[in-house]
Design a protein around this motif. Structure first.
Motif, PDB file in Angstrom:
ATOM      1  N   THR A  75       0.853  -1.184   0.000  1.00 16.28           N
ATOM      2  CA  THR A  75       0.000   0.000   0.000  1.00 16.28           C
ATOM      3  C   THR A  75       0.889   1.233   0.000  1.00 16.28           C
ATOM      4  N   VAL A  76       0.713   2.087  -0.985  1.00 15.54           N
ATOM      5  CA  VAL A  76       1.591   3.244  -1.158  1.00 15.54           C
ATOM      6  C   VAL A  76       0.786   4.520  -0.993  1.00 15.54           C
ATOM      7  N   GLU A  77       1.333   5.447  -0.212  1.00 15.55           N
ATOM      8  CA  GLU A  77       0.704   6.754   0.000  1.00 15.55           C
ATOM      9  C   GLU A  77       1.476   7.811  -0.774  1.00 15.55           C
ATOM     10  N   HIS A  78       0.853   8.298  -1.834  1.00 13.44           N
ATOM     11  CA  HIS A  78       1.460   9.380  -2.610  1.00 13.44           C
ATOM     12  C   HIS A  78       0.311  10.165  -3.248  1.00 13.44           C
ATOM     13  N   ASP A  79      -0.049  11.272  -2.657  1.00 14.95           N
ATOM     14  CA  ASP A  79      -1.216  12.072  -3.040  1.00 14.95           C
ATOM     15  C   ASP A  79      -2.514  11.351  -2.711  1.00 14.95           C
ATOM     16  N   ASP A 107      14.265   4.489  -3.523  1.00 14.09           N
ATOM     17  CA  ASP A 107      14.751   3.698  -4.658  1.00 14.09           C
ATOM     18  C   ASP A 107      16.269   3.822  -4.722  1.00 14.09           C
ATOM     19  N   VAL A 108      16.961   2.676  -4.828  1.00  9.76           N
ATOM     20  CA  VAL A 108      18.427   2.683  -4.927  1.00  9.76           C
ATOM     21  C   VAL A 108      18.882   2.287  -6.328  1.00  9.76           C
ATOM     22  N   GLY A 109      18.015   2.517  -7.311  1.00  7.20           N
ATOM     23  CA  GLY A 109      18.410   2.274  -8.697  1.00  7.20           C
ATOM     24  C   GLY A 109      18.763   0.831  -8.968  1.00  7.20           C
ATOM     25  N   LYS A 189       7.744  -4.521 -13.494  1.00  7.27           N
ATOM     26  CA  LYS A 189       8.353  -3.293 -13.999  1.00  7.27           C
ATOM     27  C   LYS A 189       7.334  -2.157 -14.021  1.00  7.27           C
ATOM     28  N   GLU A 190       6.100  -2.493 -14.361  1.00  2.00           N
ATOM     29  CA  GLU A 190       5.066  -1.469 -14.472  1.00  2.00           C
ATOM     30  C   GLU A 190       4.783  -0.825 -13.119  1.00  2.00           C
ATOM     31  N   VAL A 191       4.668  -1.669 -12.068  1.00  2.00           N
ATOM     32  CA  VAL A 191       4.501  -1.126 -10.717  1.00  2.00           C
ATOM     33  C   VAL A 191       5.773  -0.413 -10.292  1.00  2.00           C
ATOM     34  N   GLY A 192       6.916  -1.023 -10.574  1.00  3.13           N
ATOM     35  CA  GLY A 192       8.188  -0.437 -10.182  1.00  3.13           C
ATOM     36  C   GLY A 192       8.413   0.933 -10.790  1.00  3.13           C
ATOM     37  N   ASP A 193       8.101   1.087 -12.068  1.00  2.00           N
ATOM     38  CA  ASP A 193       8.282   2.390 -12.717  1.00  2.00           C
ATOM     39  C   ASP A 193       7.405   3.455 -12.069  1.00  2.00           C
ATOM     40  N   TYR A 198       7.073   8.078  -8.183  1.00  3.43           N
ATOM     41  CA  TYR A 198       6.623   8.638  -6.915  1.00  3.43           C
ATOM     42  C   TYR A 198       7.810   9.074  -6.055  1.00  3.43           C
ATOM     43  N   CYS A 199       8.832   8.196  -5.974  1.00  2.91           N
ATOM     44  CA  CYS A 199       9.995   8.523  -5.150  1.00  2.91           C
ATOM     45  C   CYS A 199      10.715   9.768  -5.654  1.00  2.91           C
TER      46      CYS A 199
END
Length: 459
Positions: A75-79, A107-109, A189-193, A198-199
């Motif tokens: 669960t991610v909180e961003h806006d 994110d550490v790339g 990848k889609e979620v990761g991108d 967001y980060c």
């Protein structure tokens, strides 16, 4: 004249034995180490060995730290609140502990050592890509990135796929004696991108919830022999277990059925191999190389002439072999390439992440047999998409011919394949830059006066 008789090559190029066995293996649905599908897979391999006329067919059991998947969500909180709980979005990594953590997401790339030096990950939920840049010089294993996050004080880990449409990646991050230190999942990848975006646009917080079961289980190795009763033997190996999110068709159904096919073709040869060949299919590779370590620790390595391990051989029909610096093994396959007029890519680098490694780290001559992949990374491997429809029976036929011819040459009585000292293997592993990452992942085997120890790692 080529190594294999013409009629045997014709047999190999019309064979469906490997494909039929592969269909049976993938239809088990789940061959996760220590679970019922792995038991049934071992029986299928045993039956194939017996049907093909191999001798001394046996299944041998050993204990492992078992792991069972339950549920996971992010669960991610961003806006606003974003839920990622579908299996095409997130999937728990085997060996993760259960956990429920809230923290800032960072994110550490690529997750290279320098990336962790530049980011304070203490108390954070850390995300790293599955990709290693082509120019970095060595592959950074998932467990190394996880280990770096845990050692830096992170409270959770996200492993994001770098390949479009290939679904979330899985792969073990457990320890030799049980689960890892912090909860971990793979994300597509889609979620990761989206999370990277967001980060990059302000502080983002997230809650990672993982439910799973960690308890002791039993795995097994399957083995049989062909050829004369000699003092030493050539090991031809693969692993029968697979991650539970897919069919395990490529990883490592292909390797398993090629072991059986090589055994079948050697039985059919008019001239037996000059050295005994042991066809050996390990259990529990994906969760720590437990089957290979168990075998290596319970047998005399002086009796092993060499090991030829097939893992990653389903991508194409062009063979791709890694010698770990044992040049005479590469020379055998160079001869096969010339005799059959087919390409064989030969590399001398160390690959410390599959079932040959417990042997190579002891100095045994060892090679990993793969095939050329069309893109960086495992592709569909370690995802829900590792399914039979990605494979081609013609690739199996080509690889069976090349690998059988190579094994036959490795078994020649006058072909010397000298072992190396543990110190030499350690030096090569250090020179190729693997020590920091293996220490991060808890897999460095060379501490203590040159002695080797069992440790978890996987392909």
């Amino acid at each position: 004249m080529t190594t294999l008789h013409t009629n045997l090559v014709g047999d190999a190029y019309t064979s469906t034995h490997h494909w039929d066995l592969l269909c049976d293996l993938v239809d088990l649905d789940n061959r996760m180490a220590g679970q019922e599908g792995e038991v049934e897979g071992a029986e299928l391999v045993k039956d194939a060995f017996e049907t093909h006329g191999l001798r001394e067919v046996a299944i041998n059991e050993f204990g492992i730290p078992g792991w069972w998947r339950e549920s996971s969500s992010l669960t991610v909180e961003h806006d606003r609140t974003h839920e990622f709980d579908a299996q095409h979005e997130t999937v728990a990594l085997p060996g993760t502990p259960s956990g429920d953590v809230d923290a800032e997401l960072v994110d550490v790339g690529y997750g290279l050592p320098k990336d962790f030096e530049e980011v304070d990950v203490a108390g954070k939920l850390v995300m790293a890509s599955s990709m290693t840049p082509d120019d970095y010089g060595r592959w950074i294993h998932r467990a190394e990135k996880y280990g770096a996050a845990a050692r830096g004080g992170a409270v959770g880990f996200l492993f994001r796929n770098h390949l479009d449409g290939n679904l979330p990646p899985t792969g073990s991050i457990g320890k030799e004696d049980g689960p890892g230190d912090i909860p971990a999942v793979g994300v597509s990848k889609e979620v990761g991108d989206r999370l990277v975006r967001y980060c990059g646009s302000g502080e983002t917080t997230a809650r990672l919830t993982v439910n799973c079961r960690n308890e002791p289980a039993t795995s097994r190795n399957i083995e049989a022999v062909v050829g004369p009763d000699t003092d030493e033997e050539v090991l031809v190996t693969a692993h029968v277990d697979a991650h539970d999110v897919g069919e395990g068709a490529n990883d490592n159904g292909v390797g398993t059925v090629l072991v059986a096919e090589i055994g079948r073709l050697l039985v059919e040869m008019e001239d037996d191999p000059e050295t005994r060949v042991r066809c050996l299919v390990f259990g529990s590779e994906e969760v720590g190389l437990f089957g290979a370590y168990h075998w290596a620790e319970t047998h005399d390595m002086d009796a092993v002439k060499c090991i030829f391990n097939m893992d990653g051989a389903g991508y194409s029909r062009t063979a791709d072999v890694y010698t770990h610096g044992f040049d005479p093994m590469g020379e055998a396959f160079a001869e096969v390439s010339e005799e059959f007029d087919v390409p064989v890519e030969i590399h001398d680098g160390i690959r410390p992440h599959s079932d040959h490694w417990p042997f190579v780290q002891k100095g045994v001559a060892g090679m990993q047999g793969r095939s050329i992949a069309g893109e960086s990374g495992r592709g569909w491997g370690h995802t829900h998409g590792d399914t039979l429809d990605k494979l081609d029976v013609r690739d199996l036929r080509d690889l069976a011919v090349v690998f059988t011819a190579g094994v036959y040459k490795l078994a020649e009585a006058d072909r010397e394949l000298p072992h190396k000292s543990v110190a030499e293997i350690r030096e090569a592993t250090v020179e190729q830059g693997f020590e920091p990452g293996m220490r991060n992942s808890g897999t460095w085997p060379f501490d203590g006066e040159g002695q080797t120890t069992a440790a978890e790692a996987d392909r």
